[in-house]
Design an enzyme around this catalytic site. Sequence first.
Site, mmCIF file in Angstrom:
data_model
loop_
_atom_site.group_PDB
_atom_site.id
_atom_site.type_symbol
_atom_site.label_atom_id
_atom_site.label_comp_id
_atom_site.label_asym_id
_atom_site.label_seq_id
_atom_site.Cartn_x
_atom_site.Cartn_y
_atom_site.Cartn_z
ATOM 1 N N ARG A 38 98.917 105.767 93.367
ATOM 2 C CA ARG A 38 99.202 106.600 92.345
ATOM 3 C C ARG A 38 97.921 107.006 91.393
ATOM 4 N NH1 ARG A 38 103.524 109.825 90.062
ATOM 5 N NH2 ARG A 38 103.004 110.022 87.810
ATOM 6 N N LEU A 63 101.490 115.700 87.733
ATOM 7 C CA LEU A 63 102.062 114.791 88.880
ATOM 8 C C LEU A 63 103.601 114.432 87.903
ATOM 9 C CD1 LEU A 63 99.091 112.193 89.471
ATOM 10 C CD2 LEU A 63 100.816 113.238 91.146
ATOM 11 N N SER A 64 104.627 114.779 89.088
ATOM 12 C CA SER A 64 105.804 114.335 88.465
ATOM 13 C C SER A 64 106.055 112.696 88.092
ATOM 14 C CB SER A 64 106.889 114.803 89.403
ATOM 15 O OG SER A 64 107.211 116.215 89.505
ATOM 16 N N ALA A 65 107.059 112.261 87.517
ATOM 17 C CA ALA A 65 107.335 110.860 87.539
ATOM 18 C C ALA A 65 107.357 110.194 88.673
ATOM 19 C CB ALA A 65 108.417 110.630 86.344
#
Length: 362
Positions: A38, A63-65
């Site tokens: 990530r 970016l989403s969690a």
Amino acid sequence: MGGAVSAGEDNDDLIDNLKEAKYIRSEQVEQAFRAVDRGDYYLDTYRENAYKDLAWKNGNLHLSAPCIYSEVMEALTLRQGLSFLNLGSGTGYLSTMVGLILGPFGVNHGVELHKDVVEYAKERLEIFIKNSDSFDKFEFCEPKFVVGNCLEIASDSHQYDRIYCGAGVQKDHENYMKIMLKVGGILVVPIEDQLTQITRTGQSSWESKDILAVSFAPLVQQNRADCSKPETVELPPVTIRSLQDLSRIYIRRALRSLIDEASPATQRVPHKRRRRRCRRGRISTYVFVGNQLIPQPMESEEEDRVEQEIKEEVEEEDEEKEGSEEQPLKPEELRINLLREKILSLPLPDALKAYLLHYREK
């Protein structure tokens, strides 16, 4: 939304926490998450936050969690050979993980509103292919990204087996996205603050299931005030692989099989790494306000107890390690890319070796 699990020190640590919190539940999703770091999708100045269970936004990049992506990957129930459409594909992080599961005969398309984000995604994809050893451990369906508003996709576009939308969808756009699904296909989309799984069961029938409460920024809609005709988005064509591509796929597959048969010891799992336990006692929700993340923490009364449990777990792992006769793999053994080494050792012209390495520079 985020903060559902404790912060990790690296990508593996983050995945361990997501597994313990039951966000990652299947082996194939776990493998995909471990294969794509990530942190590689963050700008360097923000990388220290990459392994926290938080969303990230910088300009148009988003970016989403990790807990959201975990639930999305599980809900999509991916398998080899399927077609996938990512609406709001962003940095390409999710599309890359999906591509590792779809394999070389799948379809992996993304639509992103911002041109600079598409360029960023293509750059990160090229780095992954050239530098990541994970590329040689999987058969990959390379994502293809196009610029455009995902609400303006051409009406005659092909349908997909799996679709994900990374922005909040209003109810009046739900049918628009459902029509792009093949019968038997799955759409995962945030609708009215719920991440929802929609399965197309027939030509005019669907089943819906709420997965998780979420908070997403809404889809950007075309401004019709100037009465101009919106620009139609043309999705990438679904092409048949060339004989040259097929040759590379099957040669690399055959070499992988030879490596697995000749070196079963390389499949040995290294000694269990020490990891931080998931701290479910402390949960923070992060909501976008403009371009900022506003935390809303909730402190738990059980924090002291959790810390004590973590301490005891670390002590137990130290005792197990001391009493174990099995030796972990050495760092240099873990780093060896066996497929790459095998290709380089073959009695072939350098040009053919480079072709089989798929233009890797490492």
